[in-house]
Design an enzyme around this catalytic site. Structure first.
Site: not given
Length: 791
Positions: A435, A437
């Site tokens: 996502c 990170e």
């Protein structure tokens, strides 16, 4: 109707990809079971894992689809997804649910069920990691997990969520095998007590080199066979080129742009077939990896821009052909999507700090714009050196309203990695995957462990540690809401509950880390992660140069506004008593319209550049971050936090009563670091100013969603406003921002008539999905997000 794909070949491959129904593919599970029966007990566990992969790659059914230029699938064709019984042995009921559920279904044949019943379940039911994990967890961990205090990624999936080294473009697996032989010869059995274990791991890596090369050889042979039968001279020439490419990669380093893409894809298949890693596996800086090949091939006259884009579009189809492996239960609720979260970074800076945008960067933008596929997820890294032309082109695509690309702050990413102890060069080579990170690409195992429900912990605090949804005493008995004489007393109790639940979560996850190190080594992923070969240590056991575990905080908007509602109305202004508020919460605010109006409309809220609320946000964020960051993680590394939800904000809301900010029972909590739905009433600039008061640089990633109607970002003025918003947020050290550009009326119509809007794609959290594939609760959450305006 808009054409998706640059030519007929791509349009046909894309059509096949999006129209094929996702289905279960049992061959991997069968071959895995046969290999374990053949080798288990006679070799070390790392060698057992490698030998099973060699069996799979030697025997699995392989195909080359009509018109394909990049070859290879995890299954036996588009949308076929393998199961991983060594991780999660699905029951027959699980498989029936997968087949029958309305959303994110996988078709399961009667033959699949027969295989599962007769061959897979008898062998794997008590051997799977899921069984080992549940067996090893404390009762308090199980209670918290089942109640939605936190989730655990490894319950049905393996550690992953990573990007391999760029060295796969500089060396082949014959070269890696030589590196492994050197490491084996350097083992010191006189002084190193772990030399035997290192030998087992290194021999497993050597077997994995053979396994992936066997797969390449088989595709080369298949392409040759198909070419011999092919009557179309153009297709025959393509098949012969595929044969040639697969003779080179993955055994040797790629020599051409086409081979470089094929090399990456073979590596992708190796990682994602070896284990089911959350979240998949990503190519990292694809534009920077491919650009040297692109420039050389252009100069040599063997490639042009059109062919280069066509090969990229073939790769895009390949990503989209691989749905995320099936999930059930809580794991499905935290990530209810077919998306496997391969995330391509484009732009940013180079390892020496120069502007990283190149010609392939623009090709990738054109490719994502033309293909409009859910996978791969695509992002742009925007640095202070990024050309305005590149940022504007990315914004032009984003405002078309299908959720890609997302925008990331390169300077923030680099500083986050430096703050976590990476070298400057490793930080500059890093980026984001999954996502939002951050990780040091090719050098770090940065593993997501689960989501943490910050708002629910307040709910439990207010009820003296008792969970009225689970009907269990979960937390510490620190007093009922009415017992706290001040906001500071309540806040202290809330923080003590955070301590308590983080301890339970981290203790359980650390046990799980050791289980994976022991039973589920990943020798293939270890080969392509720096330092694993040199140290003779597996990726899952701490072999990477850097080793991080992430715990994702969820619901910062909800917890902030809930505490603000209590502090502002109960303690500071005495608009109502705590008794009155708690009765309203228990009654879901039904019959308590006055209190509901006060907490919803007359209380400071996060997202409006209001220091009253934003100070509370900072306080909770800082406490959570300090509590988690720096804890040891059993892989010679530490824990850190990031702030994202995937679809877990929906699940976390389902297991909660109403919240003091007026959120109704069972409805979603806030997603990412976005404000609560409808709370941000002062425009997007106020949102980014509130969000930037959080110290993003202490995290490994934060997720901010913004929603605009098409008219707001239309024309040259709208485009300029969008560009300026991104630049301003990144100057304030924000990590990430992404956009939904769609009006409320369209979403409501799509909810009522999904067949009329089957191509409508929206941004959910760190990924995009078809609106029709979302639950009604999640659709409503997206519909109710604030429509921002620059006025």
């Amino acid at each position: 109707m808009e054409k998706r794909g640059m030519n007929e070949r791509i349009r046909n491959l894309r059509k096949q990809s999006v129209e094929t129904v996702p289905h279960i593919y049992m061959e991997r599970a069968l071959l895995m079971t046969e290999a374990y029966k053949k080798y288990e007990g006679s070799v070390s566990i790392p060698e057992l894992r490698a030998l099973t992969m060699k069996e799979i790659f030697s025997k699995k059914t392989i195909t080359i689809e009509k018109g394909e230029l990049i070859v290879g699938d995890k299954g036996n064709g588009p949308q076929s997804t393998p199961t991983f019984p060594e991780l999660c042995c699905h029951s027959l009921k699980d498989m029936e649910v997968m087949n029958n559920r309305e959303l994110i279904c996988f078709k399961v044949s009667e033959e699949d069920l027969k295989i599962q019943k007769e061959k897979i379940i008898p062998y794997w039911e008590k051997r799977s990691m899921r069984h080992k994990i549940i067996d090893a967890m404390s009762e308090s961990w199980k209670d918290c997990y089942e109640a939605g205090i936190f989730t655990e990624f490894m319950e049905q999936r393996g550690p992953g969520h990573t990007v391999g080294s760029e060295k796969i473009y500089q060396k082949g697996f014959l070269d890696y095998k030589k590196d492994i032989e050197v490491a084996l010869n350097n083992l010191d059995y006189l002084k190193d007590e772990n030399a035997g274990d290192k030998s087992d791991e290194l021999r497993a890596m050597a077997i994995m080199c053979d396994a992936i090369m066997i797969l390449g050889e088989r595709y080369s042979e298949l392409a040759k066979e198909l070419a011999e039968r092919e009557e179309d001279p153009i297709r025959k020439a393509e098949l012969l080129e595929i044969e040639k490419n697969c003779k080179v990669v993955p055994a040797k380093k790629p020599e051409t742009y086409w081979q470089a893409i094929q090399m990456y894809w073979f590596v992708h298949l190796g990682v994602t077939t070896e284990l089911n890693p959350w979240d998949a596996y990503s190519p990292g800086r694809l534009d920077q990896h491919l650009n040297p090949f692109y420039e050389r091939d252009l100069e040599a006259g063997i490639l042009n821009e059109e062919k280069a884009k066509e090969l990229l579009e073939c790769l895009w189809v390949k990503f989209n052909n691989q749905p995320a492996p099936p999930k059930v239960g809580i794991t499905l609720k935290e990530s209810s999507t077919y998306t496997d979260f391969a995330n391509i970074n484009t732009g940013g800076i180079t390892a020496d700090g120069e502007d990283g945008v190149n010609e392939v960067s623009y090709l990738i933008l054109d490719c994502m714009d033309e293909m409009k596929l859910l996978q791969p997820s695509s992002n742009v890294q925007i640095s202070r050196k990024t050309p305005l032309r590149f940022l504007k082109r990315a914004c032009e695509i984003s405002r078309k309203g299908w959720g890609q690309p997302a925008f990331y702050n390169t300077e923030a990413i680099v500083q986050e990695l430096l703050n976590a102890g990476k070298s400057l060069e490793d930080a500059r080579r890093g980026g984001t995957s999954g996502c939002v990170e951050t990780g040091a690409f090719g050098r770090e195992a940065y593993i997501l462990q689960g989501y943490f429900n910050l708002p629910k912990i307040l709910e439990i605090t207010l009820f003296n540690g008792y969970d009225h949804v689970a009907k269990k005493q979960l937390g510490l008995k620190l007093g009922h809401a009415e017992d706290f004489k001040s906001y500071e007393e309540l806040l202290e109790a809330y923080k003590r509950q955070i301590d308590y639940f983080v301890n339970i979560k981290v203790e359980g996850s650390n046990k799980i880390t050791r289980l994976y190190a022991k039973y589920m080594p990943v020798p293939f992923l270890s080969i392509i992660t720096d330092d694993c070969i040199g140290t003779g240590t597996d990726y899952n056991a701490g072999g990477a140069r850097y080793n991080t575990n992430y715990l994702q905080g969820v619901g910062i908007g909800t917890i902030t506004d809930s505490l603000a509602a209590i502090k502002y109305n109960v303690y500071d202004n005495k608009k109502f008593s705590m008794n009155e508020l708690m009765k309203a919460v228990k009654d879901n605010f039904i019959g308590h319209e006055k209190i509901l109006n006060l907490v919803q409309n007359r209380t400071p809220k996060y997202g409006n550049d209001d220091d009253y609320a934003d100070f509370i946000m900072k306080d909770i964020f800082n406490y959570y971050e300090r509590n988690v960051t720096g804890r040891p993680n059993m892989r010679k590394g530490t824990w850190r936090i990031n702030m994202l939800p995937t679809t877990c904000h929906v699940y976390f809301g389902e297991v909660m009563l109403a919240s003091p900010n007026g959120r109704r029972a069972s409805t979603p909590v806030s997603e990412g670091i976005s404000p609560e739905k409808g709370a941000d009433v002062k425009g997007p600039t106020a949102v980014i100013k509130s969000a930037s008061k959080m110290d993003h640089l202490k995290t490994g990633g934060t997720l901010l969603n913004q929603k605009f109607t098409p008219g707001v970002v239309g024309g040259e003025e709208g485009l300029t406003q969008m560009v300026n918003l991104i630049r301003t947020y990144f100057n304030l050290e924000g990590h990430h921002i992404q956009f939904n550009v769609v009006d409320r009326e369209t979403l409501i119509a799509a909810q009522k008539q999904p067949e009329e809007y089957k191509d409508l794609i929206v941004r959910v959290a760190g990924y995009s999905d078809h609106f029709r594939n979302l639950s009604k609760t999640l659709q409503d959450e997206i519909i109710n997000r604030t429509e921002q305006s620059f006025n």
